[in-house]
Design a protein around this motif. Structure first.
Motif, PDB file in Angstrom:
ATOM      1  N   LEU A 504       7.191   4.043   8.185  1.00 21.03           N
ATOM      2  CA  LEU A 504       7.289   3.934   6.725  1.00 21.03           C
ATOM      3  C   LEU A 504       8.228   2.815   6.320  1.00 21.03           C
ATOM      4  CD1 LEU A 504       7.453   7.699   5.650  1.00 21.03           C
ATOM      5  CD2 LEU A 504       5.603   6.097   5.171  1.00 21.03           C
ATOM      6  N   LEU A 505       9.382   2.757   6.974  1.00 19.24           N
ATOM      7  CA  LEU A 505      10.344   1.697   6.668  1.00 19.24           C
ATOM      8  C   LEU A 505       9.789   0.336   7.073  1.00 19.24           C
ATOM      9  CD1 LEU A 505      13.133   1.033   5.583  1.00 19.24           C
ATOM     10  CD2 LEU A 505      14.068   1.472   7.859  1.00 19.24           C
ATOM     11  N   LEU A 506       9.074   0.281   8.176  1.00 16.62           N
ATOM     12  CA  LEU A 506       8.488  -0.969   8.650  1.00 16.62           C
ATOM     13  C   LEU A 506       7.461  -1.507   7.650  1.00 16.62           C
ATOM     14  CD1 LEU A 506       8.289  -2.961  11.062  1.00 16.62           C
ATOM     15  CD2 LEU A 506       6.474  -1.504  11.966  1.00 16.62           C
ATOM     16  N   ILE A 507       6.597  -0.643   7.146  1.00 16.84           N
ATOM     17  CA  ILE A 507       5.586  -1.055   6.164  1.00 16.84           C
ATOM     18  C   ILE A 507       6.253  -1.566   4.893  1.00 16.84           C
ATOM     19  CG2 ILE A 507       3.712  -0.215   4.696  1.00 16.84           C
ATOM     20  CD1 ILE A 507       2.987   1.753   6.922  1.00 16.84           C
ATOM     21  N   ALA A 508       7.299  -0.870   4.457  1.00 15.08           N
ATOM     22  CA  ALA A 508       7.987  -1.269   3.223  1.00 15.08           C
ATOM     23  C   ALA A 508       8.670  -2.624   3.379  1.00 15.08           C
ATOM     24  CB  ALA A 508       9.006  -0.201   2.833  1.00 15.08           C
ATOM     25  N   ILE A 509       9.346  -2.850   4.506  1.00 14.03           N
ATOM     26  CA  ILE A 509      10.027  -4.132   4.716  1.00 14.03           C
ATOM     27  C   ILE A 509       9.009  -5.253   4.831  1.00 14.03           C
ATOM     28  CG2 ILE A 509      11.491  -5.428   6.310  1.00 14.03           C
ATOM     29  CD1 ILE A 509      12.935  -2.867   6.982  1.00 14.03           C
ATOM     30  N   SER A 510       7.898  -5.004   5.516  1.00 14.30           N
ATOM     31  CA  SER A 510       6.872  -6.035   5.677  1.00 14.30           C
ATOM     32  C   SER A 510       6.304  -6.475   4.341  1.00 14.30           C
ATOM     33  CB  SER A 510       5.755  -5.517   6.581  1.00 14.30           C
ATOM     34  OG  SER A 510       4.697  -6.455   6.666  1.00 14.30           O
ATOM     35  N   SER A 511       5.977  -5.516   3.475  1.00 15.42           N
ATOM     36  CA  SER A 511       5.434  -5.876   2.159  1.00 15.42           C
ATOM     37  C   SER A 511       6.459  -6.596   1.304  1.00 15.42           C
ATOM     38  CB  SER A 511       4.944  -4.623   1.440  1.00 15.42           C
ATOM     39  OG  SER A 511       6.009  -3.711   1.230  1.00 15.42           O
ATOM     40  N   THR A 512       7.748  -6.258   1.462  1.00 17.18           N
ATOM     41  CA  THR A 512       8.794  -6.931   0.687  1.00 17.18           C
ATOM     42  C   THR A 512       8.978  -8.372   1.138  1.00 17.18           C
ATOM     43  OG1 THR A 512       9.953  -4.838   0.304  1.00 17.18           O
ATOM     44  CG2 THR A 512      11.227  -6.857   0.053  1.00 17.18           C
ATOM     45  N   LEU A 513       9.016  -8.594   2.443  1.00 20.72           N
ATOM     46  CA  LEU A 513       9.185  -9.959   2.950  1.00 20.72           C
ATOM     47  C   LEU A 513       7.983 -10.830   2.596  1.00 20.72           C
ATOM     48  CD1 LEU A 513      10.788  -9.342   6.480  1.00 20.72           C
ATOM     49  CD2 LEU A 513      11.925  -9.809   4.295  1.00 20.72           C
ATOM     50  N   LYS A 514       6.776 -10.261   2.681  1.00 19.97           N
ATOM     51  CA  LYS A 514       5.590 -11.035   2.331  1.00 19.97           C
ATOM     52  C   LYS A 514       5.536 -11.359   0.845  1.00 19.97           C
ATOM     53  CE  LYS A 514       2.537  -9.499   6.063  1.00 19.97           C
ATOM     54  NZ  LYS A 514       1.276  -8.783   6.401  1.00 19.97           N
ATOM     55  N   SER A 515       6.116 -10.486   0.013  1.00 17.51           N
ATOM     56  CA  SER A 515       6.103 -10.743  -1.433  1.00 17.51           C
ATOM     57  C   SER A 515       6.985 -11.925  -1.816  1.00 17.51           C
ATOM     58  CB  SER A 515       6.553  -9.491  -2.187  1.00 17.51           C
ATOM     59  OG  SER A 515       7.919  -9.209  -1.918  1.00 17.51           O
ATOM     60  N   LEU A 516       7.899 -12.327  -0.902  1.00 17.77           N
ATOM     61  CA  LEU A 516       8.759 -13.477  -1.192  1.00 17.77           C
ATOM     62  C   LEU A 516       8.026 -14.803  -1.019  1.00 17.77           C
ATOM     63  CD1 LEU A 516      12.029 -12.321   0.635  1.00 17.77           C
ATOM     64  CD2 LEU A 516      11.496 -12.137  -1.801  1.00 17.77           C
ATOM     65  N   LEU A 517       6.918 -14.790  -0.304  1.00 18.92           N
ATOM     66  CA  LEU A 517       6.169 -16.024  -0.078  1.00 18.92           C
ATOM     67  C   LEU A 517       5.450 -16.456  -1.349  1.00 18.92           C
ATOM     68  CD1 LEU A 517       4.593 -15.175   3.403  1.00 18.92           C
ATOM     69  CD2 LEU A 517       6.759 -16.303   2.922  1.00 18.92           C
ATOM     70  N   ARG A 518       5.464 -17.755  -1.598  1.00 21.60           N
ATOM     71  CA  ARG A 518       4.816 -18.304  -2.790  1.00 21.60           C
ATOM     72  C   ARG A 518       3.861 -19.413  -2.374  1.00 21.60           C
ATOM     73  NH1 ARG A 518       6.516 -14.324  -4.264  1.00 21.60           N
ATOM     74  NH2 ARG A 518       7.903 -13.836  -6.025  1.00 21.60           N
ATOM     75  N   PRO A 519       2.662 -19.485  -2.990  1.00 17.24           N
ATOM     76  CA  PRO A 519       1.727 -20.573  -2.646  1.00 17.24           C
ATOM     77  C   PRO A 519       2.309 -21.935  -3.007  1.00 17.24           C
ATOM     78  CG  PRO A 519       0.972 -19.366  -4.580  1.00 17.24           C
ATOM     79  CD  PRO A 519       2.128 -18.597  -4.037  1.00 17.24           C
ATOM     80  N   HIS A 520       1.975 -22.936  -2.189  1.00 16.25           N
ATOM     81  CA  HIS A 520       2.517 -24.278  -2.402  1.00 16.25           C
ATOM     82  C   HIS A 520       1.912 -24.937  -3.636  1.00 16.25           C
ATOM     83  CE1 HIS A 520       4.272 -28.139  -1.621  1.00 16.25           C
ATOM     84  NE2 HIS A 520       3.096 -28.713  -1.409  1.00 16.25           N
TER      85      HIS A 520
END
Length: 798
Positions: A504-520
């Motif tokens: 559960l914690l792994l899924i939450a951290i993964s979605s949070t880190l991916k949400s920081l990415l922005r298209p160029h």
């Protein structure tokens, strides 16, 4: 067959201040919160009473939150909303109050709104329907498709705003016949409220005499020019069947209970009439019947003969009588017979009698399905003892004054005339229903024996994998939380609960880190940067992390320093978890050890690879965000080494027993290359659900946490506990020390602990914390833990 799960009572003192209120009411929410009432005597003046509302979580019944409601008269109604987070209370003075959680904590409540009808007692209360109704198709329980088992029913809200959005509010019926501002006819002693699929409200009312008709009204609520309009229409009424029988006409003079079968079924109603010597229960149904037409009119009007006129008429379905009510001690005749509670999903209803017995009847046929005797703590099946009547007791007996089923009808709470709470377990229900509806599944766990856990986990996973991809994504975290709860019930699967919480914690951290990415660039393709990272990492099986990075656009990873720096503790947890997982690979000879479940979970291992790649790129831009390792060599590239070993494990995850000896040998060398930190897992929950599995009858006290001596369902994981007693903030991945000085909150289900106040000011970390302000990772509610309380929280560690 019913069994006592536990009994919780007030502390025994020479002078007891808590006394049951008359009438005593209780309510059970879909989040497994129970509210009940009592009166608190003033120590100086016994006539001065404070009308209290007590709210408990069923897994921690001793942690009771008592509210001085401020009601001037006895509380007559309690009603939870459909989310289980707000509570309505009404009294005999016409005052209605709405209670909500303070800071989303189950042991902290405050009054948010109030209304009143001065001097007019409230006898029925309900929230307006929000138009959401999920039907359970029992006949299709064997189907593999959730869409066939459960379906959304077209149901209109009671009141809508612009655009069809349902309006929140409540509806009350008073003793003088008022529905808010609309008057019915005559005095009303009993009333109940139900809703129709067309968005209307049906009110059933009676003056309390069995010789008088039970009247039904359709209430239409609308908003015109920002003003609320309420209109009523008289529906067909009925007379109780006992009044039309000459032999029983005067035997049951008072109507004591009036209930619709469910809030969303206005076509079936249950009535109970009583006297000093007994009671009778009748089940009625509203049906369409053809209106007889004389032959003369049929010959003169052919259209009448072809299409018979239809009318609505109440018809009696079944009758149950002859139940003797013993030892009437209450001043209110309505309390001398029984408290009637209709089950929402299960086909039964519960009746409580003054001899201390509880009977479960079929809601339509009224046949007895089971009997429980509260005074002896025993129960009987139907047919074991033909006689239901019991001898009159010599003294006052303990009897239940209020009963309430849980939302899945798998548990029953009763409040007796001594102010105790008793939960009764009954029939098994489906965990899938709780997954789809979002209801809490604590009452379902009452029926899951330790020997059933493994089969339940396997079957639940099979059914989940048969659903379509969209539904799997919606239920992805909820099914992991359900599995974690099940695993805690058996010592053989206790370590797997640690794995599920880590996931559960792994899924939450993964979605949070991916949400920081922005298209160029703005005109990006359909896939987000996070999806492209997943796709590239899934296709590229190279063990060299730098070669995988070449295929990614580094422009999408450019971030400011503060967001990355504030998330460093989450990034550190990911790095430590990968190191722990690989270092313990050679020791995974048994399923008992935490981390074993990840060896066969290719999706989770792939998620870890993706995060290591993202962290590697961010580390080139901001070295301060990289996880910190203690290496034995200065030129050791820790991230490169871990990614290489993790990729090899990921490639053979489908057959972990066939892992090559080279990988195991390299993992054996890890402790000599990097310092493997002890990993803090999920704290063992101190709730009663694991103690109930021991079959000991629990006797609890409000305000005093309980531990069952000699019973530890997690004994096989004792070797993985850290000897230190330092506390861990499981959401922020921070160590709080041995004696934390900050107020904390704990999850009512998994026991996850986190600080109540946020020490962070950066937007990225606040965004992470806001995700869990209302619920824990597992979906459980929060309860406050003061820092000065001696919390006995134990961790599964290694």
């Amino acid at each position: 067959m019913m069994e006592i799960a536990y009994v919780c009572e007030w502390e025994k003192r020479p002078k007891v201040n808590h006394c049951p209120s008359i009438p005593l009411v209780c309510a059970w929410s879909c989040r497994n919160l129970i509210a009940f009432t009592s009166d608190l005597k003033n120590e100086e003046d016994d006539k001065d009473l404070s009308h209290m509302i007590h709210i408990i979580d069923t897994d921690h019944p001793w942690d009771v939150y008592s509210i001085n409601s401020g009601h001037t008269e006895v509380i007559s109604c309690l009603e939870w909303d459909q989310s289980g987070s707000r509570l309505l209370s009404a009294d005999g003075e016409g005052q209605i109050k709405c209670w909500g959680m303070t800071e989303h904590l189950v042991n902290s409540w405050e009054c948010t709104q109030s209304s009143s009808v001065d001097g007019d007692p409230i006898i029925a209360l309900s929230w307006l329907h929000n138009g959401v109704k999920l039907a359970l198709h029992v006949e299709k329980s064997g189907s593999t498709n959730f869409g066939e088992k459960f379906s959304w029913v077209k149901f209109s809200p009671s009141l809508t705003l612009f655009g069809g959005k349902p309006m929140e509010g409540w509806l009350a019926v008073t003793v003088s016949g008022l529905v808010n501002l609309c008057r019915l006819r005559g005095r009303v002693a009993l009333a109940d409220i139900a809703f129709t699929s067309g968005g209307n409200i049906v009110v059933a009312a009676t003056d309390g005499r069995s010789s008088s008709p039970v009247q039904f009204y359709k209430v239409c609520v609308s908003v015109v020019n920002e003003k609320c309009h309420i209109d009523t229409e008289l529906l067909p009424s009925l007379f109780m069947g006992c009044t039309t029988d000459p032999g029983r006409r005067d035997k049951y003079p008072a109507v004591t209970h009036l209930k619709f079968l469910t809030r969303e079924n206005s076509e079936q109603v249950l009535l109970c009439a009583s006297s000093q010597m007994g009671s009778i229960v009748e089940c009625w149904s509203l049906r369409k019947e053809g209106l007889p037409v004389n032959n003369i009119f049929q010959h003169r009007s052919p259209m009448v003969a072809e299409k018979q006129p239809m009318i609505l008429k109440w018809r009696i379905l079944s009758v149950a009588c002859g139940y003797v009510v013993l030892s009437p001690t209450s001043r209110n005749i309505a309390l001398r017979c029984l408290w009637l509670m209709i089950i929402l999903l299960f086909s039964g209803l519960a009746l409580a009698f003054h001899d201390g017995s509880i009977q479960i009847l079929h809601r339509l046929s009224l046949h007895t399905m089971g009997v429980f005797y509260g005074s002896s703590g025993s129960s009987q099946r139907v047919g074991e003892e033909p006689a239901i009547k019991r001898q009159r007791a010599g003294g006052p007996t303990l009897h239940f004054k209020a009963l309430q089923f849980s939302w899945t009808s798998l548990a029953l709470v009763g409040v007796d005339n001594h102010g105790k709470n008793t939960h009764l377990r009954h029939l098994l229900f489906l965990l899938e229903y709780c997954m789809v509806t979002g209801y809490d599944w604590w009452d379902v766990l009452l029926h899951a024996q330790p020997s059933m856990v493994h089969n339940l986990l396997e079957k639940l996973h099979e059914e989940y994998m048969r659903q379509n991809q969209a539904l799997q994504q919606v239920l992805s975290t909820r099914i992991v939380a359900v599995k974690a709860s099940l695993c805690k019930l058996s010592s053989a699967t206790a370590a797997r609960a640690c794995d599920f919480h880590a996931k559960l914690l792994l899924i939450a951290i993964s979605s949070t880190l991916k949400s920081l990415l922005r298209p160029h660039v703005l005109n990006t393709p359909d896939k987000s940067p996070g999806d492209r990272v997943s796709e590239i990492c899934a296709k590229n099986t190279d063990t060299d992390i730098d070669k995988v990075m070449i295929n990614l656009k580094t422009e999408e990873f450019v971030l400011d320093g503060p967001p990355l720096q504030s998330l460093q503790q989450l990034i550190q947890w990911v790095g430590d978890f990968v190191l722990y997982l690989l270092a313990n690979l050679p020791n995974q000879g048994s399923i008992v050890r935490p981390g074993f479940g990840f060896l066969q979970d290719g999706a989770s291992l792939g998620m870890l690879r993706e995060m290591l790649v993202m962290i590697r790129i961010w580390g080139l831009l901001k070295p301060g965000c990289l996880p910190i390792y203690t290496a034995t060599s200065d030129n050791q590239d820790s991230m490169f080494l871990l990614f290489c070993l993790l990729t090899k494990l990921w490639l053979c995850c489908d057959h972990p027993q066939d892992a090559d000896k080279t990988l195991i040998d390299e993992c054996c060398l890890l402790p000599s290359q990097l310092l493997v930190p002890s990993k803090d897992w999920l704290p063992i929950n101190d709730g009663v659900i694991t103690k109930i599995q021991s079959k000991h009858q629990l006797r609890l006290q409000f305000g005093k946490p309980y531990t069952l001596p000699g019973v530890n369902p997690n004994a096989q994981v004792e070797v993985f506990r850290s000897p230190a007693s330092r506390r861990m903030d499981h959401l922020r991945c921070l160590h709080l020390g041995i004696s934390p000085t900050e107020d904390s909150k704990a999850c009512t289900r998994c026991g996850c602990v986190t600080m109540l106040r946020s020490p962070n000011k950066t937007s990225a970390m606040r965004q992470w914390e806001q995700r869990w302000i209302m619920n824990c990772l597992c979906g459980g509610l929060w309860r406050r833990i003061p820092f000065h309380t001696n919390i006995k929280t134990r961790f599964c560690s290694t």
